[in-house]
Design an enzyme around this catalytic site. Structure first.
Site: not given
Ligand code: CO
Length: 227
Positions: A39, A41, A43, A103, A106
């Site tokens: 992703c 993302d 993190r 993850h 999400c």
């Molecule tokens: Co995500």
């Protein structure tokens, strides 16, 4: 932005000397043995999680770690960037492993669960909605949002592994005897742990076996019992 600029200066002054030789070597070419699909993302930090260095992971990222399924004619139903990354990784770099790493929590998955309308990205997240509808029975009657979200994050990874395996890129690679294994993992933002989801696929036979066995864990969702 200031933080980022200071970080660049910090890297150049303190860490670059440690990497200088490695960067010189890598400028001649790359030989990663893994394509890491994850992703966008912030993190999720692949090199940090896997303790890998520059040159070790060929990485493809998008919202929701998606590999849109191909239409019957073999053309991707997403844009061509995902298929191009897989093609380059498999046919040129000859990676041995492809990891689809989702993850928990999400945002893309949770927007789909809540039915949020975000705009343009609704079209992209349609692929997650398709996973949700396809696996409605595996989401079952789970009412707790966090558990529902976790379950859809996992099912989404499983389904993306299937989509990667079904591309003509992987099918052709397996047909010509090229060894490439597709894995499904999920990452916990809270604990920093990566969990395999039982999808370790290196052929069409193992794809159907592992898909079936991976999905069995989602069966026992409490059904209302009427006496
Ligand atoms: Co995500």
């Amino acid at each position: 932005m200031r933080h980022l600029l200071l970080g660049l200066i910090e890297f150049r002054e303190h860490n670059l000397p440690l990497y200088a030789e490695r960067f010189r070597e890598l400028s001649a070419g790359q030989e990663p043995d893994t394509l890491f699909i994850t992703c966008a993302d912030s993190r999720v930090a692949p090199n940090l999680l896997a303790s890998t260095e520059p040159g070790e992971l060929f990485t493809m990222r998008n919202v929701g770690n998606l590999m849109p399924p191909a239409h019957a004619d073999g053309i991707s139903s997403g844009d061509l960037s995902e298929a191009s990354a897989v093609e380059y990784a498999v046919t040129v770099l000859k990676v041995k492993n492809i990891i689809v790493c989702g993850h928990y929590r999400c945002s893309g998955v949770e927007a789909t669960l809540r039915g949020d309308r975000l705009g343009l990205s609704d079209n992209w997240l349609r692929h997650v909605q398709d996973v949700r509808e396809k696996h409605a029975q595996h989401l079952g009657l789970e009412e707790d949002f966090a558990r529902r979200s976790a379950r859809l994050c996992e099912l989404n990874v499983i389904e993306q592994v299937v989509n990667v395996c079904k591309t003509t890129i992987i099918q052709d690679a397996w047909d010509r005897g090229q060894e490439v294994t597709v894995h499904g993992w999920v990452y916990g933002l809270q604990d920093g742990l990566l969990q395999p989801l039982g999808m370790t696929v290196d052929s069409n036979e193992t794809l159907s076996q592992h898909l079936e066995s991976s999905l069995t864990r989602y069966q026992p969702v409490a059904q209302k019992v009427t006496v």
